[in-house]
Design a protein around this motif. Structure first.
Motif, short mmCIF file in Angstrom:
data_model
loop_
_atom_site.label_atom_id
_atom_site.label_comp_id
_atom_site.label_asym_id
_atom_site.label_seq_id
_atom_site.Cartn_x
_atom_site.Cartn_y
_atom_site.Cartn_z
N LEU A 1 0.83 -1.20 0.00
CA LEU A 1 0.00 0.00 0.00
C LEU A 1 0.87 1.26 0.00
N THR A 2 1.93 1.25 0.80
CA THR A 2 2.84 2.41 0.83
C THR A 2 3.52 2.60 -0.51
N VAL A 3 4.00 1.50 -1.10
CA VAL A 3 4.67 1.59 -2.40
C VAL A 3 3.72 2.12 -3.46
N SER A 4 2.46 1.67 -3.42
CA SER A 4 1.50 2.12 -4.44
C SER A 4 1.23 3.62 -4.29
N GLY A 5 1.24 4.12 -3.07
CA GLY A 5 1.06 5.55 -2.86
C GLY A 5 2.21 6.35 -3.45
N TYR A 6 3.45 5.88 -3.21
CA TYR A 6 4.61 6.55 -3.79
C TYR A 6 4.61 6.46 -5.32
N GLU A 7 4.22 5.29 -5.84
CA GLU A 7 4.17 5.11 -7.29
C GLU A 7 3.16 6.07 -7.92
N ALA A 8 2.01 6.22 -7.27
CA ALA A 8 0.99 7.13 -7.79
C ALA A 8 1.51 8.56 -7.85
N SER A 9 2.20 8.99 -6.78
CA SER A 9 2.74 10.35 -6.77
C SER A 9 3.80 10.54 -7.86
N ALA A 10 4.65 9.51 -8.04
CA ALA A 10 5.70 9.61 -9.05
C ALA A 10 5.10 9.65 -10.46
N ARG A 11 4.11 8.80 -10.71
CA ARG A 11 3.46 8.80 -12.02
C ARG A 11 2.73 10.12 -12.27
N HIS A 12 2.08 10.64 -11.26
CA HIS A 12 1.38 11.91 -11.38
C HIS A 12 2.37 13.02 -11.73
#
Length: 414
Positions: free
Chosen positions: A39-50
């Motif tokens: 869940l933490t990794v997916s949050g960071y991935e979302a921010s990076a993709r954004h």
């Protein structure tokens, strides 16, 4: 009031990071290796993709990323594909993107953010610190501290080191003595002495100026070692809750400190290959790059095995003792001291003479002396360079001192 936006995991794949795609993949792999949850990794991935999607929308090249770009990203009114429309982004969300940019800087894709302008004489201080690392074998923390202290003295010393003389060097220290504590001033003289030796070795100042630094008086062996009785040491060790990962780790740390008198840095830097399980020994890297092998006590060895088997996170680190929560990094020296402090509180040791790792180190030495160990044996275990340092513990052997104590002049013997 407009709500901040947080990216939902199922929207992650709708965002196109463009040229940053391979970096996003590497970034998430790094986070996973550090032990962050999915869940933490997916949050960071979302921010990076954004962030990558927003760069494309604004036609900003990767090489142009700097702190002002991060600020613009934080302030933009989000209409990016795959994102819930909102007037602003949360601070937490932006900090995730900022960490991604820091990863880009590690990879060399962008220039580090908020670079400070070079300070005067910074080059010579950096060269001095490199010299300390190469020739003195001191810790990185001490290297940093000596560089900072010398930087503080440079305005008073002046820009031209060839003009330094004994009177100037002496006056600089005397002036510092008027506004610094005794302990701080003593460390500062050590730093300046090393700096002047470095300059002289490279022909940048007159030789011998380090001899002009005034000696800061220190009355050696003036106080008793700060220790607690052996029974209290066992209470401290027994305070750990071995049903938890933290308790298993902390018990192993406390046993090593209490049985072998190790320093906080010894624990923090201890590596998996330092233990020879066949021989039952532990390699300890002390000050000045000195190494020694010590016998590993049975209870300490069993505690380490329990930690490695049941509590140590799965992380690609050579150091033995790691943080309990992600990111799984080696313990810092300050964290080791905190383990001791918290254990003292759990054990109900009221008003201990100190609260750091040295308390258990002194207690170990005192216990060895009272068990019949010689000062030479204690000095070997504690890795003292001089027997005079170990002699400090002789003062706790009251029975021995009573045999040699002379009556006070004028006193009446009974």
């Amino acid at each position: 009031m407009p709500k901040s936006t947080e990216v939902l995991p199922d929207c992650t794949q709708l965002m196109n990071p463009g040229a940053l795609r391979p970096f996003v993949v590497a970034f998430t792999d790094r986070l996973s290796s550090l032990g962050h949850t999915r869940l933490t990794v997916s949050g960071y991935e979302a921010s990076a993709r954004h962030f990558g999607q927003w760069l494309q929308n604004r036609k900003i090249a990767v090489a142009e990323i700097d702190d002002s770009v991060i600020h613009r990203f934080a302030q933009h009114r989000c209409r990016c594909p795959g994102i819930r429309q909102a007037a602003r982004l949360s601070v937490k969300y932006v900090n995730r993107a900022r960490r991604f940019v820091g990863f880009l800087a590690e990879c060399g894709a962008v220039t580090l953010l908020e670079q400070e302008p070079p300070r005067p004489n910074e080059d010579v201080i950096l060269a001095f610190q490199a010299w300390l690392r190469r020739h003195r074998g001191i810790s990185e923390r001490t290297v940093w501290r000596h560089g900072r202290m010398v930087m503080r003295l440079l305005p008073a010393l002046g820009p031209d080191s060839m003009q330094y003389d004994a009177a100037l060097v002496r006056q600089v220290i005397l002036d510092e003595g008027k506004r610094s504590s005794h302990a701080y001033l003593k460390t500062m003289t050590m730093a300046l002495r090393g700096y002047l030796r470095y300059l002289a070795a490279h022909g940048l100042c007159r030789p011998g100026l380090d001899q002009a630094i005034p000696t800061i008086p220190q009355w050696r062996l003036s106080a008793l070692p700060r220790y607690i009785p052996s029974a209290d040491v066992e209470r401290v060790i027994g305070s750990c809750d071995v049903t938890t990962s933290m308790g298993i780790r902390d018990r192993a740390v406390l046993l090593l400190l209490a049985r072998l008198g190790l320093r906080a840095g010894d624990i923090a830097g201890m590596r998996l290959d330092d233990i020879d399980w066949q021989e039952g020994t532990l390699r300890v890297r002390g000050k000045g790059r000195r190494e020694i092998r010590l016998p590993l006590p049975q209870d300490a060895g069993d505690a380490i095995i329990a930690y490695l088997r049941d509590a140590r996170p799965l992380a690609a680190c050579e150091q033995i003792f790691l943080r309990i929560v992600a990111p799984y990094r080696p313990l810092a020296s300050a964290s080791v001291s905190s383990i001791v402090s918290l254990a003292l509180e759990r054990a109900g040791i009221d008003d201990p003479p100190s609260r750091g790792t040295n308390l258990l180190r002194h207690s170990a030495a005192t216990g060895m002396l009272r068990a019949g160990a010689t000062l030479d044996m204690i000095g070997t275990v504690l890795r003292h360079r001089s027997i005079d340092t170990t002699a400090h513990y002789a003062k706790v052997d009251v029975d021995m001192l009573l045999q040699i104590a002379q009556p006070w002049p004028g006193s009446v013997s009974c």
